[in-house]
Structure formats: C-alpha cells, structure tokens
Scaffold this active site. Structure first.
Site, PDB file in Angstrom:
ATOM      1  N   ARG A  57       0.879  -1.213  -0.174  1.00 30.26           N
ATOM      2  CA  ARG A  57       0.039  -0.055   0.177  1.00 30.26           C
ATOM      3  C   ARG A  57       0.846   1.372   0.018  1.00 30.26           C
ATOM      4  NH1 ARG A  57      -4.740   0.708   4.131  1.00 30.26           N
ATOM      5  NH2 ARG A  57      -3.007   0.026   5.797  1.00 30.26           N
ATOM      6  N   ARG A  85       2.676   3.794   4.852  1.00 22.57           N
ATOM      7  CA  ARG A  85       2.405   3.982   6.302  1.00 22.57           C
ATOM      8  C   ARG A  85       3.358   3.105   7.298  1.00 22.57           C
ATOM      9  NH1 ARG A  85      -4.031   3.008   6.953  1.00 22.57           N
ATOM     10  NH2 ARG A  85      -3.290   1.875   8.964  1.00 22.57           N
TER      11      ARG A  85
HETATM   12  P1  ADP Z   1      -8.304  -0.631   4.263  1.00 23.02           P
HETATM   13  O1  ADP Z   1      -8.963   0.462   4.409  1.00 23.02           O
HETATM   14  O2  ADP Z   1      -9.568  -1.896   4.378  1.00 23.02           O
HETATM   15  O3  ADP Z   1      -7.165  -0.919   5.258  1.00 23.02           O
HETATM   16  P2  ADP Z   1      -7.338  -0.083   1.856  1.00 23.02           P
HETATM   17  O4  ADP Z   1      -8.537   0.453   1.050  1.00 23.02           O
HETATM   18  O5  ADP Z   1      -6.255   1.078   2.111  1.00 23.02           O
HETATM   19  O6  ADP Z   1      -7.606  -1.064   2.892  1.00 23.02           O
HETATM   20  O7  ADP Z   1      -6.723  -1.220   0.767  1.00 23.02           O
HETATM   21  C1  ADP Z   1      -5.299  -1.854   1.289  1.00 23.02           C
HETATM   22  C2  ADP Z   1      -4.722  -1.847  -0.001  1.00 23.02           C
HETATM   23  O8  ADP Z   1      -5.070  -2.505  -1.165  1.00 23.02           O
HETATM   24  C3  ADP Z   1      -4.349  -0.609  -0.861  1.00 23.02           C
HETATM   25  O9  ADP Z   1      -2.750  -0.528  -1.283  1.00 23.02           O
HETATM   26  C4  ADP Z   1      -5.233  -0.638  -1.904  1.00 23.02           C
HETATM   27  O10 ADP Z   1      -4.729  -0.018  -3.234  1.00 23.02           O
HETATM   28  C5  ADP Z   1      -5.171  -1.981  -2.256  1.00 23.02           C
HETATM   29  N1  ADP Z   1      -6.499  -2.634  -2.711  1.00 23.02           N
HETATM   30  C6  ADP Z   1      -8.057  -2.347  -2.356  1.00 23.02           C
HETATM   31  N2  ADP Z   1      -9.066  -2.769  -2.852  1.00 23.02           N
HETATM   32  C7  ADP Z   1      -8.122  -3.834  -3.708  1.00 23.02           C
HETATM   33  C8  ADP Z   1      -8.875  -4.742  -4.421  1.00 23.02           C
HETATM   34  N3  ADP Z   1     -10.038  -5.377  -4.637  1.00 23.02           N
HETATM   35  N4  ADP Z   1      -7.868  -5.666  -4.948  1.00 23.02           N
HETATM   36  C9  ADP Z   1      -6.572  -5.329  -5.114  1.00 23.02           C
HETATM   37  N5  ADP Z   1      -6.008  -4.549  -4.039  1.00 23.02           N
HETATM   38  C10 ADP Z   1      -6.909  -3.588  -3.567  1.00 23.02           C
HETATM   39  P1  AMP Z   2      -6.882   2.090  10.020  1.00 22.36           P
HETATM   40  O1  AMP Z   2      -6.537   3.421   9.576  1.00 22.36           O
HETATM   41  O2  AMP Z   2      -8.411   1.863  10.255  1.00 22.36           O
HETATM   42  O3  AMP Z   2      -6.099   1.065   9.586  1.00 22.36           O
HETATM   43  O4  AMP Z   2      -6.432   2.442  11.382  1.00 22.36           O
HETATM   44  C1  AMP Z   2      -4.993   2.658  11.979  1.00 22.36           C
HETATM   45  C2  AMP Z   2      -4.789   2.328  13.484  1.00 22.36           C
HETATM   46  O5  AMP Z   2      -5.654   3.353  14.079  1.00 22.36           O
HETATM   47  C3  AMP Z   2      -5.120   0.978  14.056  1.00 22.36           C
HETATM   48  O6  AMP Z   2      -4.160  -0.144  13.889  1.00 22.36           O
HETATM   49  C4  AMP Z   2      -5.356   1.398  15.465  1.00 22.36           C
HETATM   50  O7  AMP Z   2      -4.172   1.529  16.247  1.00 22.36           O
HETATM   51  C5  AMP Z   2      -6.148   2.733  15.539  1.00 22.36           C
HETATM   52  N1  AMP Z   2      -7.536   2.832  15.429  1.00 22.36           N
HETATM   53  C6  AMP Z   2      -8.276   3.138  14.253  1.00 22.36           C
HETATM   54  N2  AMP Z   2      -9.598   2.973  14.266  1.00 22.36           N
HETATM   55  C7  AMP Z   2      -9.666   2.570  15.608  1.00 22.36           C
HETATM   56  C8  AMP Z   2     -10.861   2.116  16.572  1.00 22.36           C
HETATM   57  N3  AMP Z   2     -11.989   2.225  16.040  1.00 22.36           N
HETATM   58  N4  AMP Z   2     -10.435   1.774  17.787  1.00 22.36           N
HETATM   59  C9  AMP Z   2      -9.294   1.489  18.345  1.00 22.36           C
HETATM   60  N5  AMP Z   2      -8.103   1.805  17.316  1.00 22.36           N
HETATM   61  C10 AMP Z   2      -8.378   2.389  16.290  1.00 22.36           C
END
Ligand code: ADP
Ligand code: AMP
Length: 217
Positions: free
Chosen positions: A127, A160
C-alpha cells in the site's frame, strides 16, 4: 443514510470509501485517518494514540468513541455518513448504539468485506498513500499513473509506518480477536451484508452499490 464498512486491515475499506462518499454524498468518518492526522500534528490526542498505533494495537475505546461522538455531531453528517474502521470492538459498537440513540438515528447497514489473509498481507505491504490528500494506491494492484505521484493532487506517495510486515501481522491478529466478534453482533441486528472482498475494486464497488441502492429505494 448511515453506513459502516467492517473488515480486516487491507480489506479495501478506504479504497471503496473514496468512491462511496462521492457517489452517495456521505460524510467520511475514518477513525484511523483522524488519529493519524492527530499524531502528525502532535496534538494531545495524537500523543495518546501514537504508541498503540505504532505497535498495531487498538487505541482505547473511550478515546475513539469520544472522537466519533464529536464527529457525528458535525453538520455535514446530517445528510448521511460512512464509518470506516469504527467500531472495532463490541464495547465500541455498544457505545455507538447509545450515541446514535441519543442523536435519534441508527445504522442502516454494515458492509462486511471478507478477504483471505494472504491477500491482505500482499495488499497492506504494497500500500502507498498520498502524503497530501490521503488517496490510497498499491504498487501492483492499483498503481498511480506516475510512480510515487498521486493521480489526484500530484502529492508524493509514502508507505504507512504500520504497514511493515511485523506490524501487519499483529494488526491482523488484533482484528481476529477484538473486531471479528462484530460480525455476529451485526448479524444479530440484521444489518450485516457480506461482500467477497477478494474481487477487483470495481466489482466490489458494484456489489456495495447494489446493497446501498436497495436501501434507499
Ligand atoms: P483498508 O482501508 O481496509 O485497510 P485499503 O483500502 O487501504 O484497505 O486497501 C489496502 C491496499 O489494497 C491498498 O494498497 C489498496 O490500493 C489495495 N486494494 C484495495 N482494494 C483492492 C482490491 N479489490 N484488489 C486489490 N487491491 C486492493
Ligand atoms: P486504520 O487506518 O483503520 O487501519 O487504523 C490505523 C490504526 O488506528 C489502528 O491500527 C489502531 O491503532 C487505530 N484505530 C483506528 N480506528 C480505531 C478504533 N475504532 N479503535 C481503536 N483503534 C483504532
């Protein structure tokens, strides 16, 4: 319309949210994004959350519930909102029910995006996120037109800190233990719509749209 996206880290919640907030005119509430911005600015909230996030642990329930309660009271949430990454524990879900009850509204649907673990690891470790506008890419699955440059705003892409393999593994374990019970919680409330999140981005978007279009009929 109040919708929640539920799924493991890397399921594609943020990617789908970008399209859903535009198409359905929803306010976007990502607790992860709010917390990352607070960490970046070094606010008291950020200082409280930083270590938990770096370690892939959840920030304490009272902290995130406070954030969402405040955010839901913002005027732009009146026309509808999309929750991404909140709630993440049963205690948070119960607090959300209470907050919504006090506001006189309720959740309309929980979109559960189910994805295989191996795929999640590949998605998270590849990502890339725009430093300026937060748009999400993937080095292989969803690359920008120009390497490391955001298609939408020209900003620089970065990885990230919590997307390293070690932290990803921990975050997936935390999801299984603390967040997965929400699948049953919302199934019992008849709010759960499970989508196969292993498909490509457009196919998933089409299936989520079908669920939301049915709700608004
Ligand atoms: P989340 O918000 O659930 O943590 P993201 O939307 O950030 O997930 O997606 C995680 C990674 O996977 C990103 O790099 C994104 O571009 C990629 N990604 C998202 N949806 C798909 C998909 N359907 N197929 C392949 N890669 C995807
Ligand atoms: P995300 O962007 O949703 O992957 O969240 C990144 C990080 O933020 C997580 O790994 C947690 O450390 C914190 N976080 C986000 N949402 C929550 C939640 N609802 N409860 C607790 N921690 C959270």
């Amino acid at each position: 319309m109040l919708i929640m996206l539920l799924g493991p880290p890397g399921a594609g919640k943020g990617t789908q949210a970008e399209f859903l907030v535009k198409n359905y005119n929803l306010a976007y509430i990502s607790t992860g994004e709010i917390l990352r911005s607070a960490v970046k600015k070094g606010t008291p909230l950020g200082l409280k959350a930083k270590q938990y996030m770096e370690e892939g642990q959840l920030v304490p329930d009272d902290v995130v519930v406070g954030i969402v309660k405040e955010r839901l009271a913002d005027p732009d949430c009146r026309q509808g909102a999309l929750l991404d990454g909140f709630p993440r524990t049963v205690a948070q879900a119960q607090s959300l029910d209470q907050v919504l009850n006090d506001l006189g509204c309720k959740l309309d649907a929980v979109i559960h995006m189910a994805v295989e673990e191996e795929e999640l690891i590949a998605r998270l470790t590849g990502r890339r996120v725009c430093r300026d506008c937060g748009a999400t890419y993937h080095i292989k699955f969803n690359p920008p037109k120009v390497r490391n440059v955001c298609d939408q705003c020209g900003g620089e892409l970065s990885q990230r800190e919590d997307d390293s393999l070690a932290t990803v593994t921990e975050r997936l374990a935390v999801y299984k233990k603390q967040t997965e019970p929400l699948i049953d919680y919302y199934r019992q409330q008849n709010l759960l719509h499970t989508i196969d999140g292993n498909q490509d981005i457009d196919a998933i978007a089409a299936q989520i749209s079908a669920v939301l279009d049915k709700l608004s009929q």
